[in-house]
Write an enzyme that holds these catalytic residues in place. Structure first.
Site, PDB file in Angstrom:
ATOM      1  N   CYS A 158      64.061  58.023 -61.624  1.00 30.59           N
ATOM      2  CA  CYS A 158      63.090  57.741 -60.339  1.00 30.59           C
ATOM      3  C   CYS A 158      60.555  57.949 -60.773  1.00 30.59           C
ATOM      4  O   CYS A 158      61.032  59.196 -60.943  1.00 30.59           O
ATOM      5  CB  CYS A 158      63.223  57.580 -59.000  1.00 30.59           C
ATOM      6  SG  CYS A 158      61.665  56.455 -58.406  1.00 30.59           S
ATOM      7  N   CYS A 200      59.924  58.719 -57.034  1.00 31.20           N
ATOM      8  CA  CYS A 200      60.104  59.489 -56.245  1.00 31.20           C
ATOM      9  C   CYS A 200      60.854  61.145 -57.413  1.00 31.20           C
ATOM     10  O   CYS A 200      61.558  62.359 -56.103  1.00 31.20           O
ATOM     11  CB  CYS A 200      61.272  59.335 -55.125  1.00 31.20           C
ATOM     12  SG  CYS A 200      62.844  59.072 -56.045  1.00 31.20           S
ATOM     13  N   CYS A 231      65.748  52.294 -56.626  1.00 34.85           N
ATOM     14  CA  CYS A 231      66.093  53.540 -56.348  1.00 34.85           C
ATOM     15  C   CYS A 231      66.778  53.929 -54.539  1.00 34.85           C
ATOM     16  O   CYS A 231      65.921  53.002 -54.368  1.00 34.85           O
ATOM     17  CB  CYS A 231      64.705  54.323 -56.232  1.00 34.85           C
ATOM     18  SG  CYS A 231      65.095  56.383 -55.892  1.00 34.85           S
ATOM     19  N   CYS A 286      63.937  56.183 -53.153  1.00 36.31           N
ATOM     20  CA  CYS A 286      62.475  55.589 -52.584  1.00 36.31           C
ATOM     21  C   CYS A 286      62.148  53.633 -52.471  1.00 36.31           C
ATOM     22  O   CYS A 286      60.961  53.098 -51.701  1.00 36.31           O
ATOM     23  CB  CYS A 286      61.257  55.926 -52.631  1.00 36.31           C
ATOM     24  SG  CYS A 286      61.265  55.265 -54.851  1.00 36.31           S
ATOM     25  N   CYS A 344      69.489  47.068 -67.041  1.00 40.21           N
ATOM     26  CA  CYS A 344      68.430  47.304 -67.552  1.00 40.21           C
ATOM     27  C   CYS A 344      67.353  47.462 -66.962  1.00 40.21           C
ATOM     28  O   CYS A 344      67.115  46.651 -66.233  1.00 40.21           O
ATOM     29  CB  CYS A 344      68.450  45.783 -68.605  1.00 40.21           C
ATOM     30  SG  CYS A 344      66.606  45.178 -69.178  1.00 40.21           S
TER      31      CYS A 344
END
Length: 167
Positions: free
Chosen positions: A83, A86, A131, A134, A154
């Protein structure tokens, strides 16, 4: 000068296509990432400072980057896609494949890395992927991917960062 029926139809079609593209690639006014509680949180001002402008719009306001624009689309080394907000590891490069859609695609996330919610912003339900640490918007998952899962995660490249494998 007269306007032919064909010119009128082509103009109307082009206007409709541009309107649809505007819906697909516009920043959303509110963010699903702002809802709920997550392990990693920042204020909006802190997110703006931490992220580049495109990553901020994608992760925090569910923007969709233009297809074919992410450098990560062409990343083929061994490693982990994490991510951009984070740094939580999300996808192993072994699960990345060329979907032909213009966005980095994976057939499976790492365990407990992503969450899902229903997105109806285009007028029909899609499965949004975020995510799990976060809450940042990553992209969407579809059921037209390769085996063994049959899924296509995707992802917006602006929502990811790549960490090459050591060695």
């Amino acid at each position: 000068m007269s306007i032919s029926r064909r010119s009128l139809l082509l103009g109307a079609t082009a206007t409709a296509a541009l309107g649809a593209a505007g819906l697909l690639f516009r920043p959303m006014s509110s963010s699903r990432a702002a809802e709920g509680t997550f392990e990693f949180t920042l204020t909006d001002a802190e997110w703006k400072k931490k992220l580049n402008p495109l990553s901020y719009q994608v992760l925090r306001h569910e923007y969709t980057e233009y297809p074919g624009t992410s450098e990560l689309l062409y990343e083929h080394r061994a490693g982990i896609f994490a991510c951009a907000g984070c740094d939580l590891p999300l996808f192993d490069s072994k699960t990345k494949y060329e979907s032909g859609t213009g966005w980095p695609s994976f057939y499976q996330p790492l365990d407990n890395a992503v969450g899902e919610s229903t997105d109806t912003k285009l007028g029909y339900p899609r499965t949004e992927v975020h995510c799990s640490r976060c809450g940042g918007h990553l992209g969407h998952v579809f059921d037209d991917g390769p085996q063994p899962t049959g899924l296509r995660y995707c992802m917006n490249g602006a929502a990811l960062q790549f960490h090459p494998a050591a060695g």
